[in-house]
Design a protein around this motif. Structure first.
Motif, PDB file in Angstrom:
ATOM      1  N   CYS A 193       0.856  -1.191   0.000  1.00 19.56           N
ATOM      2  CA  CYS A 193       0.000   0.000   0.000  1.00 19.56           C
ATOM      3  C   CYS A 193       0.890   1.239   0.000  1.00 19.56           C
ATOM      4  CB  CYS A 193      -0.899   0.005   1.239  1.00 19.56           C
ATOM      5  SG  CYS A 193      -1.710   1.593   1.485  1.00 19.56           S
ATOM      6  N   CYS A 201       0.248   3.309   3.534  1.00 17.30           N
ATOM      7  CA  CYS A 201       0.655   2.880   4.883  1.00 17.30           C
ATOM      8  C   CYS A 201       1.726   1.793   4.866  1.00 17.30           C
ATOM      9  CB  CYS A 201      -0.558   2.412   5.682  1.00 17.30           C
ATOM     10  SG  CYS A 201      -1.197   0.803   5.155  1.00 17.30           S
ATOM     11  N   CYS A 231      -6.732  -0.450   0.154  1.00 22.23           N
ATOM     12  CA  CYS A 231      -6.064  -0.958   1.350  1.00 22.23           C
ATOM     13  C   CYS A 231      -7.093  -1.004   2.473  1.00 22.23           C
ATOM     14  CB  CYS A 231      -4.900  -0.054   1.743  1.00 22.23           C
ATOM     15  SG  CYS A 231      -4.126  -0.556   3.288  1.00 22.23           S
ATOM     16  N   CYS A 252      -5.576   1.102   5.929  1.00 28.66           N
ATOM     17  CA  CYS A 252      -5.675   2.567   6.062  1.00 28.66           C
ATOM     18  C   CYS A 252      -6.840   3.143   5.255  1.00 28.66           C
ATOM     19  CB  CYS A 252      -4.357   3.229   5.668  1.00 28.66           C
ATOM     20  SG  CYS A 252      -3.969   3.115   3.913  1.00 28.66           S
ATOM     21  N   THR A 270      -7.380   3.634   2.070  1.00 32.97           N
ATOM     22  CA  THR A 270      -7.131   4.509   0.930  1.00 32.97           C
ATOM     23  C   THR A 270      -7.172   3.657  -0.341  1.00 32.97           C
ATOM     24  OG1 THR A 270      -4.756   4.156   1.008  1.00 32.97           O
ATOM     25  CG2 THR A 270      -5.608   6.033   2.253  1.00 32.97           C
TER      26      THR A 270
HETATM   27 ZN   LIG Z   1      -2.764   1.266   3.522  1.00 30.46          ZN
END
Ligand SMILES: [Zn+2]
Ligand SMILES: [Zn+2]
Length: 268
Positions: A192, A195, A219, A222, A224
């Motif tokens: 990712c 993160c 992801c 996190c 996103t």
């Molecule tokens: Zn992430």
């Protein structure tokens, strides 16, 4: 034949607007913005530059070509007022009516605020206007990408706006693209970029029939996402433009609770 990157982007936007009528408004606007950016870019190339290349200005005023740049801002605002969807048109009018010192502040803020992606419509105006300049400045600086493994742009430190998959051996390798200076750098596929999560099971990828060459890479740690344009599936794609045209994927991802790593030129 489309030769310069700008011509390729404009040609691709015309094609996609025909293929996907729902993108006609946004891509129609992009055609105007792209045309303006192309002209500005050519102007910057032709201005004789007295400062040595290889320095990255922290503020715009550090660059001698800045007067030409600032001088073309009102023209850009007029274009947006005339051609943009209403949200941007109104903002452009407000900015146009403010003092030149405010323009300078807005542009300088956009130039130096690399930690936070643009959020308000006026930030996107500045971002779109400065983009060719950022690309121009970046193109004069040698980037050392060997061994570079970070997810932030190696030139301007911004988060990437999209990913690109290219053929390598039997698979595809992923690179990330900065939406501002358009630097492109390699980044591991199963990580990712927000993160650093590496667990495949937590990094779901979604695709839709209408855009078989675009992956929505999410992801679940996190929350996103970033869209990757798979050039192994469609070699005609122009990543920046195909990313803009695949707006329904953004709506889908955002409805499902994912936040985009960095919005595109039009705030999506
Ligand atoms: Zn992430
Ligand atoms: Zn960059």
């Amino acid at each position: 034949m489309a030769n310069t990157p700008w011509q390729q982007r404009i040609r691709r936007a015309e094609q996609l607007a025909e293929q996907h009528p729902f993108t006609a408004e946004i891509l129609g606007f992009y055609l105007h913005v792209g045309g303006f950016q192309q002209k500005l870019s050519q102007q910057l190339q032709s201005v004789s530059i007295s400062a040595p290349a290889g320095q990255t200005p922290d503020l715009l005023s550090d660059q001698p070509e800045f007067p030409e740049l600032l001088n073309s801002f009102p023209q850009f605002l007029s274009l947006v007022e005339e051609k943009a969807p209403v949200r941007f048109a109104q903002t452009a009018r407000q900015v146009h009516n403010s003092a030149a010192a405010d323009w300078f502040e807005l542009l300088n803020h956009c130039w130096s605020a690399n930690e936070r992606p643009p959020a308000a419509p006026r930030d996107f105006l500045a971002f779109a206007f400065l983009q060719p300049y950022a690309e121009f400045v970046r193109s004069r600086v040698p980037l050392h990408l060997e061994g570079y493994t970070h997810s932030l742009c190696p030139f301007c430190n911004r988060k990437p706006v999209l990913g690109i998959l290219r053929q390598q051996g039997d698979g595809g390798r992923r690179s990330l693209l900065c939406g501002f200076c358009l630097a492109e750098w390699e980044f591991r596929r199963i990580v990712c970029p927000a993160c650093g999560e590496e667990n495949n099971a937590k990094l779901p990828v979604y695709t839709a029939e209408s855009f078989p060459h675009i992956r929505v890479e999410c992801c679940d740690v996190c929350h996103t996402y970033i869209k990757s344009i798979d050039l192994t599936k469609n070699g005609l794609a122009v990543p920046l433009v195909d990313e803009l045209a695949s707006l329904p994927l953004d709506l889908w991802a955002q409805e499902h609770g994912y936040e985009k790593l960095h919005p595109n030129l039009f705030g999506m």
